[in-house]
Write an enzyme that holds these catalytic residues in place. Structure first.
Site, PDB file in Angstrom:
ATOM      1  N   ARG A 125       0.842  -1.197   0.000  1.00 49.47           N
ATOM      2  CA  ARG A 125       0.000   0.000   0.000  1.00 49.47           C
ATOM      3  C   ARG A 125       0.877   1.246   0.000  1.00 49.47           C
ATOM      4  NH1 ARG A 125      -2.916   0.725   4.629  1.00 49.47           N
ATOM      5  NH2 ARG A 125      -4.164   2.289   3.576  1.00 49.47           N
ATOM      6  N   LYS A 189       3.618  -6.267  12.137  1.00 51.82           N
ATOM      7  CA  LYS A 189       2.915  -6.612  10.894  1.00 51.82           C
ATOM      8  C   LYS A 189       3.208  -8.051  10.462  1.00 51.82           C
ATOM      9  CE  LYS A 189       1.628  -4.717   6.513  1.00 51.82           C
ATOM     10  NZ  LYS A 189       1.028  -3.522   5.959  1.00 51.82           N
ATOM     11  N   ARG A 323      -1.918   5.749  12.712  1.00 50.19           N
ATOM     12  CA  ARG A 323      -0.949   5.360  13.749  1.00 50.19           C
ATOM     13  C   ARG A 323      -1.502   5.744  15.111  1.00 50.19           C
ATOM     14  NH1 ARG A 323       1.811  10.087  15.064  1.00 50.19           N
ATOM     15  NH2 ARG A 323       1.709  11.640  13.411  1.00 50.19           N
TER      16      ARG A 323
HETATM   17  C1  BTN Z   1       0.435  -3.703   2.417  1.00 48.68           C
HETATM   18  O1  BTN Z   1       1.226  -2.803   2.103  1.00 48.68           O
HETATM   19  O2  BTN Z   1       0.126  -3.904   3.587  1.00 48.68           O
HETATM   20  C2  BTN Z   1      -0.188  -4.567   1.349  1.00 48.68           C
HETATM   21  C3  BTN Z   1       0.749  -5.641   0.900  1.00 48.68           C
HETATM   22  C4  BTN Z   1       0.176  -6.577  -0.145  1.00 48.68           C
HETATM   23  C5  BTN Z   1       1.215  -7.539  -0.652  1.00 48.68           C
HETATM   24  C6  BTN Z   1       0.631  -8.585  -1.548  1.00 48.68           C
HETATM   25  S1  BTN Z   1       1.759  -9.903  -1.878  1.00 48.68           S
HETATM   26  C7  BTN Z   1       0.706 -10.537  -3.097  1.00 48.68           C
HETATM   27  C8  BTN Z   1       0.114  -9.369  -3.840  1.00 48.68           C
HETATM   28  N1  BTN Z   1       0.953  -8.983  -4.942  1.00 48.68           N
HETATM   29  C9  BTN Z   1       1.481  -7.780  -4.758  1.00 48.68           C
HETATM   30  O3  BTN Z   1       2.281  -7.215  -5.536  1.00 48.68           O
HETATM   31  N2  BTN Z   1       1.084  -7.253  -3.584  1.00 48.68           N
HETATM   32  C10 BTN Z   1       0.156  -8.136  -2.924  1.00 48.68           C
END
Ligand code: BTN
Length: 328
Positions: A125, A189, A323
């Site tokens: 994100r 996380k 946060r």
């Molecule tokens: C975040 O930032 O919290 C979201 C992360 C999401 C990661 C997943 S891994 C599978 C899918 N493919 C990606 O490129 N991103 C999501």
């Protein structure tokens, strides 16, 4: 149905499988099993290390070993998943691949999953990268047609809840959720969810639900810009990923099926019970704007309810960051 897109990888995968125990194996032994010369083993291991970043130690007189033992995803264990699955060894991003496949099908697509053992450009994100080393964690994306814009209501929260249910069923009941879609364990996380839309939500569109779960990530293996953990760190041992994958996908299938009838509202109290920052004082940032308040919960559409100085505010969507107010 399972569809394997691993052409050219059979040999590499067998090589990794032979080294997966983390013990030393001589080039001669590996070559004998795979029917190639010692020189070919060396060449292929170098290629493997280059393409995956796997750390392969070579010691004269002993042979080769992986820096850490590895539990590969067993394809045979992945039969009977709720959706057809396209499995890759290495991709840029499973979300990107799902969107490419949709484009190839000219926007007409039934649900399917894309999975990879490694992502070279995993998307997180707010433009962050999602660190995705080979064979360590789970990285998958589910592409879904969206029949009505209502279907998107609270969708990322529903996915988080499904992940929590699936992990709980595997013996991890302490996983919590942080609005809008972080999975936390011990305040760190454990996983993230990235939804990407394609098309017009008022008309025909698709959503890609991308999920990354830290399963066997270890200290020192990567450096991340936020506190993180993994199931292996929690348990102190390596964790088999297939069982977790099946459990979270079954839970996701259930939640999506039920929510198609009821919407997010039916899951609201369960979500709030899992929300680790329920009742806490928080600061919400979006671009240059910030807002402080106490978390009251979420509404029937998954929007965050904040009690601010000027009364209750509803917050949804966008590239928001939340946060704790006392987190300096
Ligand atoms: C975040 O930032 O919290 C979201 C992360 C999401 C990661 C997943 S891994 C599978 C899918 N493919 C990606 O490129 N991103 C999501």
């Amino acid at each position: 149905m399972i569809r394997l897109l691993v052409s050219g990888w059979w040999f590499m995968r067998e090589l990794i499988r032979l080294l997966a125990d983390g013990e030393f194996h001589s080039g001669e032994e590996l070559g004998r099993i795979l029917g190639v010369s010692r020189a070919t083993v060396w060449k292929r291991l170098s290629q493997l290390a280059d393409s995956t970043g796997l750390s392969i130690c070579r010691v004269r007189g002993k042979g080769y070993r992986l820096a850490w033992p590895m539990l590969l995803l067993e394809y045979a264990d992945l039969q009977d998943l709720p959706w057809p699955v396209h499995l890759h060894e290495v991709l840029d991003s499973t979300n990107a691949e799902a969107l490419r496949r949709l484009a190839l099908q000219e926007g007409r697509s039934s649900p399917f999953l894309v999975m990879a053992e490694q992502q070279l450009a995993g998307r997180g994100r707010r433009g962050r990268a999602w660190i995705s080393p080979y064979g360590v964690n789970l990285y998958f994306s589910l592409l879904l047609p969206v029949e009505s814009a209502q279907r998107l209501d609270g969708l990322s929260l529903l996915v988080g809840l499904a992940m929590k249910r699936g992990l709980s069923a595997c013996g991890y009941p302490a996983v919590g959720l942080k609005w809008p879609n972080d999975l936390l364990l011990d305040g760190r996380k454990l996983g993230g969810i990235l939804l990407e839309l394609c098309g017009d939500p008022a008309d025909r569109c698709h959503v890609v639900i991308g999920v990354g779960l830290n399963i066997n990530l270890r200290e020192g293996e990567v450096s991340l810009d936020q506190p993180w953990t993994s199931l292996a760190l929690e348990r102190g041992r390596a964790i088999a990923r297939s069982e977790i994958l099946k459990s979270v996908l079954a839970a996701l299938d259930d939640v999506l099926e039920q929510s198609a009838l009821t919407g997010f509202a039916a899951f609201r109290s369960e979500w709030e019970a899992a929300h680790v920052w329920q009742g806490r004082q928080v600061v919400l940032s979006s671009g240059t704007r910030t807002m402080s308040g106490r978390v009251l919960g979420v509404d029937d559409h998954g929007a965050l309810r904040l009690l601010c100085d000027d009364g209750e505010q509803l917050v949804s969507g966008g590239e928001l960051s939340l946060r704790l107010a006392d987190d300096t």
